[in-house]
Design a protein around this motif. Structure first.
Motif, PDB file in Angstrom:
ATOM      1  N   ILE A   1      32.229  33.155  37.389  1.00  0.00           N
ATOM      2  CA  ILE A   1      33.258  33.630  36.715  1.00  0.00           C
ATOM      3  C   ILE A   1      33.795  32.523  35.867  1.00  0.00           C
ATOM      4  O   ILE A   1      33.574  31.237  36.628  1.00  0.00           O
ATOM      5  N   PRO A   2      34.384  32.043  33.994  1.00  0.00           N
ATOM      6  CA  PRO A   2      34.828  30.843  34.806  1.00  0.00           C
ATOM      7  C   PRO A   2      36.148  30.834  35.144  1.00  0.00           C
ATOM      8  O   PRO A   2      37.329  31.634  35.412  1.00  0.00           O
ATOM      9  N   LYS A   3      36.367  29.438  34.685  1.00  0.00           N
ATOM     10  CA  LYS A   3      37.643  28.446  35.961  1.00  0.00           C
ATOM     11  C   LYS A   3      38.100  28.045  35.419  1.00  0.00           C
ATOM     12  O   LYS A   3      38.028  27.516  34.177  1.00  0.00           O
ATOM     13  N   ASN A   4      39.496  27.781  35.665  1.00  0.00           N
ATOM     14  CA  ASN A   4      40.467  26.957  34.710  1.00  0.00           C
ATOM     15  C   ASN A   4      40.261  25.440  35.380  1.00  0.00           C
ATOM     16  O   ASN A   4      38.970  25.255  36.646  1.00  0.00           O
ATOM     17  N   ASP A   5      41.188  24.056  35.574  1.00  0.00           N
ATOM     18  CA  ASP A   5      40.765  22.868  35.868  1.00  0.00           C
ATOM     19  C   ASP A   5      40.960  22.366  37.028  1.00  0.00           C
ATOM     20  O   ASP A   5      40.501  22.038  37.773  1.00  0.00           O
TER      21      ASP A   5
ATOM     22  N   ASN B   1      40.690  27.528  39.863  1.00  0.00           N
ATOM     23  CA  ASN B   1      41.205  28.836  40.061  1.00  0.00           C
ATOM     24  C   ASN B   1      41.509  29.714  38.784  1.00  0.00           C
ATOM     25  O   ASN B   1      40.660  29.316  37.112  1.00  0.00           O
ATOM     26  N   ILE B   2      41.682  31.293  39.089  1.00  0.00           N
ATOM     27  CA  ILE B   2      41.519  31.512  37.026  1.00  0.00           C
ATOM     28  C   ILE B   2      42.969  32.172  37.367  1.00  0.00           C
ATOM     29  O   ILE B   2      43.859  33.101  37.716  1.00  0.00           O
ATOM     30  N   ASP B   3      43.705  32.032  36.079  1.00  0.00           N
ATOM     31  CA  ASP B   3      45.021  32.823  35.435  1.00  0.00           C
ATOM     32  C   ASP B   3      44.885  33.690  35.397  1.00  0.00           C
ATOM     33  O   ASP B   3      44.354  34.690  34.654  1.00  0.00           O
ATOM     34  N   LEU B   4      45.906  34.586  36.130  1.00  0.00           N
ATOM     35  CA  LEU B   4      45.461  36.449  35.885  1.00  0.00           C
ATOM     36  C   LEU B   4      47.140  36.522  35.929  1.00  0.00           C
ATOM     37  O   LEU B   4      47.470  37.449  36.895  1.00  0.00           O
ATOM     38  N   TYR B   5      47.716  36.266  35.197  1.00  0.00           N
ATOM     39  CA  TYR B   5      49.763  36.725  35.423  1.00  0.00           C
ATOM     40  C   TYR B   5      49.826  37.855  34.363  1.00  0.00           C
ATOM     41  O   TYR B   5      50.756  38.263  34.929  1.00  0.00           O
ATOM     42  N   VAL B   6      48.600  38.337  34.109  1.00  0.00           N
ATOM     43  CA  VAL B   6      48.840  39.782  33.418  1.00  0.00           C
ATOM     44  C   VAL B   6      47.479  40.398  33.457  1.00  0.00           C
ATOM     45  O   VAL B   6      46.325  39.588  33.381  1.00  0.00           O
TER      46      VAL B   6
ATOM     47  N   LEU C   1      29.739  34.923  51.383  1.00  0.00           N
ATOM     48  CA  LEU C   1      28.798  35.808  50.589  1.00  0.00           C
ATOM     49  C   LEU C   1      27.771  35.052  49.932  1.00  0.00           C
ATOM     50  O   LEU C   1      26.689  35.231  49.322  1.00  0.00           O
ATOM     51  N   LYS C   2      28.108  33.791  49.161  1.00  0.00           N
ATOM     52  CA  LYS C   2      27.548  32.844  47.969  1.00  0.00           C
ATOM     53  C   LYS C   2      28.013  34.073  46.954  1.00  0.00           C
ATOM     54  O   LYS C   2      26.911  33.786  46.505  1.00  0.00           O
ATOM     55  N   ILE C   3      29.025  34.502  46.370  1.00  0.00           N
ATOM     56  CA  ILE C   3      29.205  35.043  45.803  1.00  0.00           C
ATOM     57  C   ILE C   3      30.113  34.358  44.929  1.00  0.00           C
ATOM     58  O   ILE C   3      31.296  33.134  45.356  1.00  0.00           O
ATOM     59  N   ASP C   4      30.030  33.871  43.232  1.00  0.00           N
ATOM     60  CA  ASP C   4      30.351  32.907  42.531  1.00  0.00           C
ATOM     61  C   ASP C   4      32.224  34.219  42.684  1.00  0.00           C
ATOM     62  O   ASP C   4      32.368  34.744  42.350  1.00  0.00           O
ATOM     63  N   TYR C   5      33.016  33.010  42.626  1.00  0.00           N
ATOM     64  CA  TYR C   5      34.127  33.941  42.661  1.00  0.00           C
ATOM     65  C   TYR C   5      35.508  32.706  42.665  1.00  0.00           C
ATOM     66  O   TYR C   5      34.814  31.217  41.690  1.00  0.00           O
ATOM     67  N   ALA C   6      36.483  33.573  41.890  1.00  0.00           N
ATOM     68  CA  ALA C   6      37.216  32.154  41.287  1.00  0.00           C
ATOM     69  C   ALA C   6      39.072  33.320  42.679  1.00  0.00           C
ATOM     70  O   ALA C   6      39.375  34.064  42.211  1.00  0.00           O
ATOM     71  N   GLU C   7      40.045  32.038  42.553  1.00  0.00           N
ATOM     72  CA  GLU C   7      41.385  32.328  43.611  1.00  0.00           C
ATOM     73  C   GLU C   7      41.850  33.051  41.761  1.00  0.00           C
ATOM     74  O   GLU C   7      42.230  31.881  41.518  1.00  0.00           O
ATOM     75  N   ALA C   8      42.539  34.119  42.108  1.00  0.00           N
ATOM     76  CA  ALA C   8      43.588  34.697  41.129  1.00  0.00           C
ATOM     77  C   ALA C   8      45.056  34.127  41.480  1.00  0.00           C
ATOM     78  O   ALA C   8      45.725  34.920  42.287  1.00  0.00           O
ATOM     79  N   VAL C   9      45.521  33.197  40.602  1.00  0.00           N
ATOM     80  CA  VAL C   9      47.050  32.867  40.256  1.00  0.00           C
ATOM     81  C   VAL C   9      47.683  33.841  39.533  1.00  0.00           C
ATOM     82  O   VAL C   9      47.864  33.916  38.608  1.00  0.00           O
ATOM     83  N   THR C  10      48.220  34.280  40.159  1.00  0.00           N
ATOM     84  CA  THR C  10      49.367  35.490  39.874  1.00  0.00           C
ATOM     85  C   THR C  10      50.709  35.531  39.599  1.00  0.00           C
ATOM     86  O   THR C  10      51.736  36.065  38.960  1.00  0.00           O
TER      87      THR C  10
END
Length: 667
Positions: A553-557, A560-565, A588-597
DNA sequence: CTGATTAAGGTGTCTTTGAAATTG
DNA sequence: ACAATTTCTTTGACACCTTAATCA
């Protein structure tokens, strides 16, 4: 202990210093000024020098805090009140609309029609029948005949139907509406259905509203398409309306009874016949002469409470809140008819006098025979765009669509030719309403703008001048573009297209400590204030994030990942918006990013709102399964805990009972 | 005298990624 | 001991609006 704090209070008034350091100096000096009693002086002397500081500091702090909390409480209360006002206005408007809708149904009653017809002289009835293509082929002539016939009918009605001064709907301010009804209030004439109307018809007597209702019914009985036109008198939602009512209001707080009387003066004053109305001791009686008072007497009387704002308006100046529109088939036009004042086809006479506080024109709705309605405010409000629409909720130009949605409930689902013609009239009116004649009129005008009135984040583009006002260029409101900075566009999931230059540069804003420091640094380097570019929506495009590659998952600085919409979700990824999923994904060792809403604010720090995680599509099932399992586990655990607790308590109870029993047996 | 201007005070909007304490 | 989680508290700057006083 009391003395120093009270002294501190006084000295604070004297020299609003709040710094603890200053207190040491200020306290003794204020003593001298106040000339306090010896007792207090001795107290001050007895107390060691540090003591005042020890006391004042915390008090000063708590006082400041108290001030702050007070201010906050005020703001909160104000907000709450604003909501109440706005909702009251909306609710009231809807109620009045339905009331009018129901009355519009009543006046379709065939018995009522028959009754009214039986009361109408034959010549008047016949004059309508004579208008027909067969007898008069020229539509212009037919139109004239029709208008003349309506004129005769209105004159006859006006002469025969006696209108009593009270009982019609009047506008009230918010505070007036909140007040308990008083005995001498203007009580509305009760109408319970077509039968009540029939009684009034037989008696030739009723309120203004009743007159308009019956007249509309009569028109329909005569086969003339007639609309019941109602100007809804809902409580104003704006605070300013209340304030401009001025002395009336302030007096009411101390003396609600006097207020009731004062209001009676207002209402009675409408019909100038009621010159024997009551007057409070304080309020100066408004002259009941026929001449209308345009200005106020503020200049001559300085005292606020002594300035009454009652204006006597002649009966002719008091516009009704209900009237009729008849449809002239010959020229496809709706003609306004005011049966109360015998006015035909003079729409300008239906807008209430600006001083008439009991009649505010905001929504004018015309109900047709089939129960459908149209908003016809534009026809009657002289400055519909300039003034009237501004007093609808949503305020100003930002209409929230509430009124439109309300009207959509009563709008005919299909359109008639005459609706189109009416809409054309509206468009023409808008164009010919003309430019405002004052600076204030230009402000928030729906059609025109001056450059001086546009907001910081707006720009006029293209700059097509449509006129001049005192040397300033006038532009069309449609040429005003709302702008956002590139960061703000990103917050709604849009990105500035490559190569586009900002349309406007504004001073960059810095609200967080972090950002302010960064800006100051930049300023120190370049020696000038940092500016921020603003772009229009047309300069942006939908932001398409990088797709997921190999489950990464692409991540920001910030990781996290920006997910405003929703559109900011990368292709090949899914959003799992459940709390606690981050932990599971990590396990589970899955690549993830927390969503910033979104963001939340605390102490000058923007804090991201994290709503679950974003993972690659192929991992969704795995993650969800694990998630539901964990939820299930947690529930199970909780259940076990509960059972255990219950068992424990039962055991305790039974043990207790057994002990009690044994005790009773033994002793 | 109306309406513009202005000043002051209140309101509304925009801002946009911590720190400390406690728990497991 | 360490990491994770909860709690802490509820901004501040400034644009814009309203209002009243003053000015033209």
């Amino acid at each position: 202990m009391e003395t120093p704090s009270s002294v501190r209070d006084m000295s604070e008034f004297a020299s609003s210093d709040e710094d603890g350091m200053d207190w040491e100096e200020v306290v003794p000096s204020s003593y001298g000024q106040d000339g306090n009693t010896g007792l207090q002086d001795t107290l001050e002397i007895d107390v060691p020098g540090q003591q005042p500081i020890e006391i004042t500091l915390p008090t000063a702090k708590s006082k400041e805090q108290a001030k702050k909390t007070q201010a906050r409480a005020r703001t909160l209360e104000w907000r709450a009140q604003q909501v109440v006002r706005l909702e009251s206005h909306k609710l009231h408007t809807v109620c009045l609309l339905s009331s009018a809708w129901i009355r519009n149904k009543w006046i379709n009653d065939p018995l009522l029609h028959a009754r009214l017809m039986s009361m109408t002289p034959m010549p008047i009835q016949n004059s309508f029948l004579m208008i027909h293509k067969k007898f008069q082929p020229d539509p212009v002539q037919r139109g004239r005949l029709f208008q003349a016939a309506v004129g005769r009918l209105t004159k006859w009605w006006h002469e025969n139907f006696e209108v009593h001064p009270n009982g019609h709907i009047t506008s009230k301010t918010f505070n007036e509406a909140l007040r308990e009804p008083q005995a001498d209030d203007n009580i509305r004439e009760p109408l319970r259905g077509p039968k009540s109307l029939m009684k009034h018809a037989l008696a030739w007597y009723g309120s203004r509203d009743t007159s308009a209702l019956l007249f509309t019914a009569l028109c329909r009985a005569l086969g003339v398409p007639a609309r019941l036109v109602v100007s809804l008198q809902s409580v104003p939602w704006r605070r300013s309306v209340e304030r401009t009512d001025g002395p009336d209001q302030s007096a009411s707080k101390k003396d609600p009874k006097g207020k009731g009387k004062a209001r009676a003066v207002e209402n009675g004053g409408q019909e100038s016949s009621a010159s024997d109305t009551l007057d409070t001791g304080k309020t100066k009686p408004a002259p009941k002469s026929v001449t209308k008072l345009k200005g106020s007497k503020r200049k001559s009387i300085k005292s606020r409470s002594a300035t009454p704002k009652h204006f006597s308006l002649t009966a002719e100046e008091i516009s009704p809140t209900m009237w009729t529109e008849v449809f002239s088939r010959a020229d496809m036009r709706w003609l306004p008819v005011d049966p109360i004042r015998n006015i035909v086809n003079q729409r300008q006479k239906l807008e209430p006098h600006p001083q008439d506080k009991a009649n505010r024109m905001v929504y004018v709705v015309a109900f047709e025979e089939d129960g459908f309605a149209r908003d016809v405010t534009f026809r009657y409000a002289k400055a519909f765009g300039g003034v009237t629409v501004k007093s609808r909720p949503g305020g100003k130009l930002r209409t929230d669509g509430w009124w439109e949605s309300v009207m959509s409930m009563v709008t005919r689902p299909y359109r008639l030719k005459r609706d189109d013609i009416e809409d054309e009239e509206f468009v023409i009116k808008q164009v010919t309403e003309g430019m405002p004649t004052s600076m204030t009129g230009f402000k928030d005008h729906p059609v025109y703008v001056l450059e001086r009135h546009i907001r910081q984040t707006e720009v006029i583009h293209p700059k097509r001048e449509v006129g001049k006002f005192r040397g300033e260029s006038v532009y069309h409101r449609s040429n005003v573009l709302a702008l956002k900075s590139s960061e703000n566009w990103m917050r709604v999931g849009r990105r500035v297209r490559e190569g586009h230059q900002p349309l406007k540069m504004v001073k960059a804003r810095a609200t967080t400590v972090h950002r302010r420091r960064a800006l100051e640094m930049a300023q120190a380097e370049t020696g000038e204030e940092s500016l921020q570019g603003l772009y229009s929506e047309a300069q942006t495009e939908l932001f398409i994030p990088d797709p997921v590659i190999d489950g990464k998952i692409p991540k920001n600085d910030f990781g996290n990942i920006d997910l405003y919409v929703p559109s900011m979700l990368p292709r090949g990824a899914v959003h799992v918006p459940h709390k606690g999923t981050a932990k599971i994904a990590r396990e589970l060792k899955i690549d993830y990013a927390e969503a910033v809403t979104g963001f939340e604010f605390r102490k000058g720090h923007g804090i991201p709102i994290l709503t679950g995680v974003v993972v690659a599509e192929e991992h969704e099932e795995l993650l969800l399964d694990a998630y539901w399992e964990s939820v299930h586990d947690a529930e199970e655990k909780e259940r076990l805990k509960r059972t255990e607790r219950v068992i424990q308590r039962w055991t305790k109870l039974i043990h207790g009972l057994r002990i009690r029993k044994r005790m009773q047996e033994q002793y």
